[in-house]
Design a protein around this motif. Structure first.
Motif, mmCIF file in Angstrom:
data_model
loop_
_atom_site.group_PDB
_atom_site.id
_atom_site.type_symbol
_atom_site.label_atom_id
_atom_site.label_comp_id
_atom_site.label_asym_id
_atom_site.label_seq_id
_atom_site.Cartn_x
_atom_site.Cartn_y
_atom_site.Cartn_z
ATOM 1 N N PRO A 219 9.523 17.370 39.184
ATOM 2 C CA PRO A 219 9.595 18.723 39.779
ATOM 3 C C PRO A 219 8.885 19.792 38.945
ATOM 4 O O PRO A 219 8.348 20.746 39.517
ATOM 5 N N PHE A 220 8.858 19.659 37.623
ATOM 6 C CA PHE A 220 8.103 20.634 36.823
ATOM 7 C C PHE A 220 6.626 20.595 37.207
ATOM 8 O O PHE A 220 5.973 21.629 37.342
ATOM 9 N N THR A 223 6.002 22.294 40.407
ATOM 10 C CA THR A 223 6.180 23.736 40.227
ATOM 11 C C THR A 223 4.937 24.359 39.597
ATOM 12 O O THR A 223 4.453 25.413 40.039
ATOM 13 N N SER A 248 11.519 19.414 47.468
ATOM 14 C CA SER A 248 11.937 20.801 47.759
ATOM 15 C C SER A 248 11.253 21.834 46.860
ATOM 16 O O SER A 248 11.825 22.876 46.545
ATOM 17 N N GLY A 250 10.407 21.466 43.773
ATOM 18 C CA GLY A 250 10.774 21.381 42.355
ATOM 19 C C GLY A 250 11.589 22.581 41.940
ATOM 20 O O GLY A 250 12.626 22.866 42.540
ATOM 21 N N ALA A 251 11.117 23.282 40.918
ATOM 22 C CA ALA A 251 11.855 24.434 40.409
ATOM 23 C C ALA A 251 11.262 25.744 40.908
ATOM 24 O O ALA A 251 11.713 26.812 40.495
ATOM 25 N N PRO A 253 11.412 27.542 43.754
ATOM 26 C CA PRO A 253 12.308 28.567 44.306
ATOM 27 C C PRO A 253 13.145 29.251 43.220
ATOM 28 O O PRO A 253 13.223 30.481 43.188
ATOM 29 N N GLN A 254 13.735 28.472 42.306
ATOM 30 C CA GLN A 254 14.613 29.123 41.330
ATOM 31 C C GLN A 254 13.853 29.987 40.338
ATOM 32 O O GLN A 254 14.417 30.903 39.748
ATOM 33 N N LEU A 255 12.581 29.697 40.127
ATOM 34 C CA LEU A 255 11.818 30.478 39.156
ATOM 35 C C LEU A 255 10.934 31.524 39.837
ATOM 36 O O LEU A 255 10.171 32.218 39.162
#
Lengths: 392, 392
Positions: A219-220, A223, A248, A250-251, A253-255
């Motif tokens: 996922p990184f 991203t 989805s 990876g990261a 959305p959260q970042l």
């Protein structure tokens, strides 16, 4: 059966027989080799796709290449339609001419794999595919664009799967602009998928099997690749390009709000982009392969809020979003999320089990707070039918 | 003023004058150097903390070391109390003996910085601090544990800030067990903060300033370090250790179900852990420095669901969580989230503005769907008072 009730798997891989045979002929990674199983004493095939892969690679068998195994897996989990993609590392490791030739052959193979397979109903097969481009260093624009055109001419191939290296310099390389243009023009979906992770030194010295490179590294990588795509303006220049992110996103959305904040504090980068970084998440598609309801709900929030960031600075957008019911944005975001399984990876620990990875992803969709049956049905299959224009 | 109304900043940094002077004496990174400003023609100090840092490092000034500047910043943004920590890269780059001596001196300096500062009310100062340990290769257990005891003896230091390298092998190194034990016993909060990011080759060749290492590299590093902490059983062995994650845990919440799934497919790793990976998120604390309401809401979901994974396999947990109102878990998770600013980083683009990074993080808290005023107040300050036992 109503099209709205179909279960469509858009993240499901194959090593086509031609590709598996090619991997068997190799002596360096990626390769398939035969060893004597330490448990059974019998010969077994193992797949090595990463440098320094722990545990002598993974066990590999018919589920990796045999269409009947794919269909059995689909039947077992009530999957009506699969959009099948070659698994990593694709053609990344090959010289340009070999990659070009093999891409053409594998695209034809995948077309045959789909077209000679069963139908679900009139105008709807059970199998469709993502083709391959010869994305390797030294690939010519002509080779890449002609392969896009080949794929566009094959009726059961609905997109391409690609890694994150482009022709060696990543996806923010201007050399890819003619490829994005050709993909946009052909209406082919780009399925962006990781393979390399990040520097393995990050995982430390403890033995953790595949856990860290797969759970975090994959996922990184997605991203980073998507962020570089955004920062280089590809999504501004090709606004109709349809990019589907593995796992989805990876990261991302959260970042994404942190990303927007970092961009806002760097006038040089900010001035290059037409929109706040969060806007672009609303232009992307995300598989629903995140294994948890809360994750899926959040991804749909990140998609659903994107339009608020079309023209506004961050603060204005936050304020204008305050009055909105949180589940309204969440329902809107579900339109760009699509069920997937990652088959044949994450196999069950025993042969008789249902695949935990499939069960978890279906339960995750079912459990998203704020999604009604309409959104759940769309994520399970309706969105895929629309995105790939299937069964119309 | 009711304690429940206080605004407490738990992510706010200082380069203490002794540390800044030390950086000025150095000729390699990290260092502070003076150059002639290309804009004003006047001398200006620049801070270099990363190898190959773009743009000749960052401008640095009194806001990095002067307590009056910290208090002015607090007043401007109505921050009542700050729990101040040294900024990265701390002592990471020093030989063990130098690190030990400087840690002791800086801890005393920070105690004085806090204790001689203003009070807000009886039994409540405006400044508290996180001390430093000499966490460098070659540090002895005795040096580390005695520094923990020093910090515990300084009444205004309420925890320690640490990077991700431990004594050179990361935080999953058994050599740190006596340190965790001492920190747990002393009741000191561990603020885990990134500095190194991941391999810079991942950022490609395009010029994107600090955006990629800060927006992605920092949170990736925190995610990896925390995951390694979980996988090595530290949170099982030291269940009362209180770890606070910078930047809302980076990508850990969004990748936590994927992590759980990868662990479940690797029996060797799974057998080492007492719980599903998601359970441990409910044992951690997260700053609320994520710049977006949806991110904060999701982090609170990931915390709030943790208890469901205490004893159950993933599928059982998903099913049992299905009936729960999504906002109930979300409100529960808010108990472990704490407002922060990341001051003096992310400064405003003009001197007269309010700091966008502060405004955004406050608006983000205010806009979380499903949080009532009780949760918002807790995240703004109530949780910090409880975690650090302030004003009691």
């Amino acid at each position: 059966m109503s099209a709205q009730r179909l279960l469509v798997d858009i993240h499901t891989h194959v090593y086509l027989p031609r590709y598996a045979a090619f991997l068997r002929s190799r002596t360096s990674v990626p390769r398939i080799f035969t060893r004597t199983s330490p448990e059974s004493g019998k010969p077994e095939e193992r797949l090595l796709i990463l440098d320094d892969e722990p545990s002598g690679g993974r066990p590999i068998g018919a589920q990796y290449w045999d269409r009947d195994e794919k269909l059995k897996f689909m039947d077992r989990h009530a999957i009506d339609v699969s959009v099948v993609s070659s698994a990593n590392p694709w053609l990344d490791f090959l010289p340009a001419q070999t990659a070009h030739t093999l891409a053409g052959e594998l695209n034809h193979d995948l077309e045959t794999y789909c077209s000679t397979g069963p139908s679900l109903q009139q105008n709807l097969k059970r199998l469709y595919g993502f083709g391959l481009l010869p994305l390797v260093p030294g690939a010519t624009t002509e080779s890449l664009v002609s392969t896009v055109e080949q794929i566009a001419s094959l009726p059961h191939l609905k997109g391409i799967i690609m890694g994150t290296r482009g022709v060696g310099k990543g996806l923010d390389d201007e050399a890819l602009d003619p490829v994005w243009a050709a993909l946009e023009k052909a209406g082919l979906v780009v399925f962006l998928h990781p393979h390399y992770g990040v520097d393995k030194n990050a995982w430390g010295e403890k033995e953790n099997g595949h856990v860290l490179p797969l759970a975090l590294g994959f996922p990184f990588e997605t991203t980073i690749a998507t962020t570089r795509l955004i920062l280089s303006g590809v999504l501004d220049r090709y606004p109709n390009l349809r990019v589907l992110l593995a796992h989805s996103g990876g990261a991302l959305p959260q970042l994404s709000s942190r990303l927007a904040s970092c961009i806002a504090h760097d006038p040089l980068v900010a001035s290059r982009l037409k929109h706040d970084a969060r806007y672009y998440l609303g232009k992307l598609y995300f598989d629903a392969v995140a294994y948890g309801s809360e994750e899926l709900g959040f991804v749909s929030d990140a998609i659903g809020r994107a339009e608020k960031y079309a023209n506004a600075g961050a603060s204005a957008a936050v304020s204008s979003a305050k009055g909105t019911d949180g589940t309204e944005k969440r329902r809107a975001g579900a339109k760009r999320m699509l069920f997937g399984t990652d088959h044949p990876f994450f196999p069950p620990l025993s042969a008789t089990e249902k695949w935990k990875s499939v069960v978890e992803n279906l339960e995750a969709i079912d459990g998203v707070y704020g999604w009604d049956e309409a959104e759940k049905g769309a994520v399970r299959g309706g969105n895929a039918l629309a995105l790939f224009n299937l069964g119309a």
